[in-house]
Enzyme design. Structure first.
Site, short mmCIF file in Angstrom:
data_model
loop_
_atom_site.label_atom_id
_atom_site.label_comp_id
_atom_site.label_asym_id
_atom_site.label_seq_id
_atom_site.Cartn_x
_atom_site.Cartn_y
_atom_site.Cartn_z
N ASP A 167 -2.20 2.23 -4.55
CA ASP A 167 -3.43 2.66 -3.87
C ASP A 167 -4.52 1.60 -4.06
O ASP A 167 -4.45 0.75 -4.94
CB ASP A 167 -3.91 4.00 -4.44
N HIS A 226 0.82 -1.22 0.00
CA HIS A 226 0.00 0.00 0.00
C HIS A 226 0.85 1.26 0.00
O HIS A 226 0.32 2.37 -0.20
CB HIS A 226 -0.92 -0.01 1.22
#
Length: 506
Positions: A481, A477
């Site tokens: 995204d 992450h």
């Protein structure tokens, strides 16, 4: 006539070294294989042994000199008759030659282990001292962090002596054994003669007056740190250049809990159970797997998103063309080529899943080197299908089949497991219905395939039975995204549910 002592091969991608320590001085008597000096590269320390017995006439490259491969280090001449009696080892060599009719001994060396791999463990010897061996016959097997390496006999003859027993850790280029090429077996060497495993130097050795590597001294001076602040890992506790680098970087790292154990300590075992347990040392491969998976959890901001795919279209296409495909290409049409193609297609739209973080930079890759996780008897390995985005279905199937077979046989080379940019893991072959795969660092994405199972789904307002598979994408992450991760997984799903999209680049 003088014999030249030159820099040996330093390993793949290593072209120069620094002369760290000379253990002999000009005028000293040396025996065959006496260690003359030690060279320091940016990865490993290399020992240089005397190629012949005699007297060290000259040192051409003093300590601290940077030398290239095959550069001249020194010269050995014949020992004077008037010189003090030769060392015990020289005498023994002379007696052995006299008694064996100048028996020729060939060294069995540790082969190149691959980039970034500096040591291995001797796992199995397939021959015993005194046994006859043919050229290229397998003598022993070495185990590295990633693969097993076979060591063949460099010449036909008799295995005269095993210098490194099973379980010993050896460096690249170390001597493993001696082969007599005159056809006569040498007398079995006593057990005490075997070279001990290169273990960490005891505390007493560290207190001796040991000369540190010149490059390490320079690095300590530049960093402004004292010798006491550095823990030496070289011979007899010598400080090497990489030891200084570790000491310099240690304060910047987040302080770890003191003496934190790698795992929870075991509780006392009841006496009744003590005799029913078996303790087996983890293989180097299993230790590496454990370390890398834990590193991935500690380093990456790992998250997993899920979806499911209707495999009807892929299964129908496969059933329709599998016989023609195998007849033309000589390989079966499996599901992996469809998944590889679908992933390479999706990676073009979401390139951050195919990227990696390097410090404060993001490295985007304009290629797809697809890692395919393979379970083997010794653990999980990930061979890489290079430039998978440019390959056809048949080429992908052939390459995956070849790599899978080599993985199960322990024949993979280091190059075949390096450089992957994305990974596919198929837990479905073992019956897994759903799981969250762990990233293969430094990659930013891994796709988990699972078992195909008939399930009721709603299609066009009707409940029908379809072969369904859950897909899981684990991603970092920090760089990917949620939108990008979901988009990637949806594109894979769309391509598998309608393979015509791959042909139309949609």
């Amino acid at each position: 006539m003088a014999t030249e002592v030159r820099v040996p091969s330093l390993g793949e991608s290593v072209s120069e070294a620094t002369v760290a320590t000379w253990f002999k001085k000009p005028g000293d008597i040396v025996a065959v294989d006496d260690m003359l000096c030690e060279l320091e590269t940016d990865k490993v320390t290399v020992e240089v042994h005397a190629p012949v017995a005699g007297r060290l006439d000259e040192i051409v490259a003093p300590e601290g000199t940077t030398v290239g491969v095959a550069a001249l280090l020194g010269q050995i001449g014949a020992a004077d008759a008037s010189a003090a009696g030769p060392s015990d080892k020289v005498q023994k060599v002379a007696e052995a030659k006299a008694g064996a009719g100048e028996r020729k001994m060939i060294d069995v060396m540790v082969p190149a282990l691959g980039e970034s791999v500096s040591e291995a463990t001797v796992s199995t010897w397939f021959k015993k001292p005194g046994e006859t061996v043919a050229q290229d016959e397998m003598l022993c097997e070495l185990e590295t962090d990633k693969v097993s390496v076979e060591v063949p006999a460099p010449a036909a003859g008799v295995l005269a002596e095993i210098l490194v027993p099973e379980g010993t850790t050896v460096a690249a280029g170390a001597r493993l054994a001696l082969i007599s090429t005159d056809g006569a077996a040498a007398a079995p060497a006593p057990a005490a003669k075997a070279e001990p495993a290169p273990e960490a130097a005891p505390a007493a050795a560290a207190s001796k007056d040991v000369e540190d590597a010149p490059a390490a001294k320079k690095a300590m001076a530049e960093a402004g740190i004292s010798r006491d602040a550095v823990t030496g890992t070289g011979r007899d506790g010598r400080v090497m250049k990489e030891d200084v680098a570790k000491a310099v970087s240690a304060p910047a790292a987040a302080p770890a809990p003191a003496a934190a154990p790698a795992s929870m300590p075991r509780q006392p075992v009841p006496a009744d159970d003590a005799g029913r347990e078996e303790r087996v040392k983890m293989t180097r491969l299993r230790q590496t797997i454990a370390r890398r998976l834990k590193e991935a959890q500690n380093t990456a901001a790992m998250l997993t998103t899920y979806n499911e795919v209707d495999m009807s279209a892929v299964m129908g296409l496969r059933n329709e063309y599998k016989d023609m495909f195998e007849k033309k290409h000589g390989v079966k049409l499996g599901f992996m080529s469809f998944f590889v193609k679908a992933c390479t297609h999706a990676l073009k739209e979401v390139p951050e899943v195919n990227a990696e973080i390097d410090g404060t930079d993001v490295v985007y890759k304009n290629y797809v080197h697809m890692g395919v996780a393979v379970g083997t008897p010794s653990g999980l390995v990930v061979p890489v299908v290079r430039d998978a985005d440019q390959m056809s279905f048949s080429a992908i199937e052939k390459k995956i089949g070849e790599l899978g077979l080599r993985a199960r046989d322990g024949k993979l080379s280091m190059a075949e497991m390096q450089g992957g940019s994305f990974t596919i893991s198929n837990g479905g072959v073992y019956g897994s219905l759903m799981s969250s795969p762990i990233l293969n660092p430094p990659q930013s994405g891994i796709l988990g395939m699972h078992k195909i199972q008939d399930r009721p789904v709603v299609v066009g307002g009707q409940i029908v039975i379809r072969p369904m598979m859950y897909l899981a994408l684990s991603y970092d992450h920090r760089i990917v995204d949620g939108k990008g991760a979901v988009t990637f997984l949806v594109r894979v799903k769309e391509a598998l549910e309608d393979p015509r999209r791959l042909l139309m680049d949609l």
